[in-house]
Design an enzyme around this catalytic site. Structure first.
Site, PDB file in Angstrom:
ATOM      1  CB  SER A 144      -0.867  -0.012   1.256  1.00 12.86           C
ATOM      2  OG  SER A 144      -1.493   1.240   1.456  1.00 12.86           O
ATOM      3  CE1 TYR A 157      -5.033  -1.910   4.326  1.00 16.73           C
ATOM      4  CE2 TYR A 157      -3.852   0.155   4.024  1.00 16.73           C
ATOM      5  CZ  TYR A 157      -4.446  -0.973   3.492  1.00 16.73           C
ATOM      6  OH  TYR A 157      -4.448  -1.170   2.131  1.00 16.73           O
TER       7      TYR A 157
END
Ligand SMILES: NC(=O)c1ccc[n+]([C@@H]2O[C@H](COP(=O)([O-])OP(=O)(O)OC[C@H]3O[C@@H](n4cnc5c(N)ncnc54)[C@H](O)[C@@H]3O)[C@@H](O)[C@H]2O)c1
Length: 252
Positions: A144, A157
């Protein structure tokens, strides 16, 4: 005719969480490049992708697995690799928890880490072992932008995706000499279920779009090309890299 270095005919790829979103786009992209597919994910989630892959004429099968069940990973990997050669592993399954850091519960924290990071590592271990023994294989994980940046209200996350970048480099160092390339893709802001809340917030959505040089949210197809490249012989000398597919976000 000379074989294209991007050609995946004769290769079998395992893709986790391929039922929708980026995983679906990656699975279909790999199939279009010639790969046969094993779709590994939550029970009942992968039928649509199976039908799309089958349309491209490739072999495709579904294997049920919750990637947070680490004992099940060992069992499923043994079943899959026992009778088939897996050449490519794409670790795509992942979740996000949007919460103020002061309110993150232990349970929610562990849930994100168990899926995005711990499950991913044990999948690498189980599917990477035969690749290393054979001296050939590709692992591609979906990282990410939050492998590089902190993000807002997504502490678990961000921790998990920084970890994915770390695992990618650590395994590249260990398995590169054995013929296995381990890389990751860092998608930018993509229009999937993962970003529904962001896209529904007019202020956040506008601020995000203003920063993306491409001027739009990304799509699953945008990520599929990078996945095909990193899964192919064209990337034999690419190892331990986290490739941003972000419409230019990180360049700002
Ligand atoms: N959408 C984005 O903007 C974006 C950006 C960067 C990274 N990512 C990453 O891309 C990957 C795919 O996300 P997406 O946007 O397609 O989201 P999504 O929510 O549409 O898809 C996630 C997939 O993971 C599967 N999954 C979730 N938990 C699982 C579990 N325990 N076991 C097995 N499968 C499980 C789901 O069934 C689903 O198929 C994730 O790792 C995500 O973190 C997404």
């Amino acid at each position: 005719m000379t074989r294209s270095p991007f050609d995946l005919h004769g290769r079998r790829a395992v893709v986790t969480g391929a039922g929708r979103g980026l995983g679906q786009g990656i699975a279909v992209g790999l199939a279009q490049a010639g790969a046969d597919l094993v779709l590994v994910g939550r029970s009942g989630s992968q039928c649509e992708t199976r039908d799309q892959v089958a349309e491209s004429g490739r072999d495709v099968e579904i294997v049920d697995l919750d990637v947070s069940d680490h004992a099940a990973i060992e069992r499923v990997a043994a079943e899959v690799t026992g009778s088939r050669q897996v050449d490519i592993l794409v670790n795509n399954a992942g979740i996000i928890d949007r919460e103020d850091a002061v309110n993150v519960t232990r349970q929610a924290w562990h849930r994100v880490l168990d899926i995005n990071l711990n499950g991913l590592f044990f999948l690498c271990q189980e599917f990477g072992r035969p690749m290393a023994e054979r001296g050939h294989g590709k692992i591609v994980s979906v990282a990410s932008l939050l492998s590089f940046q902190g993000g807002i209200r997504v502490a678990s996350y961000t921790a998990s995706k920084h970890g994915v970048a770390g695992i990618t480099k650590a395994l590249a160092n260990e398995w590169g000499p054995l013929g296995v390339q381990v890389n990751a893709i860092a998608p930018g802001y993509m229009a999937t279920d993962n970003t529904t809340a962001l896209r529904a917030d007019p202020d956040r959505s506008r601020a995000i779009l203003e920063r993306i040089p491409a001027g739009r949210w990304g799509s699953a197809a945008d990520v599929a090309g990078a996945a095909v490249f990193l899964s192919s012989a064209a990337a034999d000398y690419v190892n331990g890299h986290v490739l941003a597919v972000d419409g230019g976000w990180l360049a700002r």
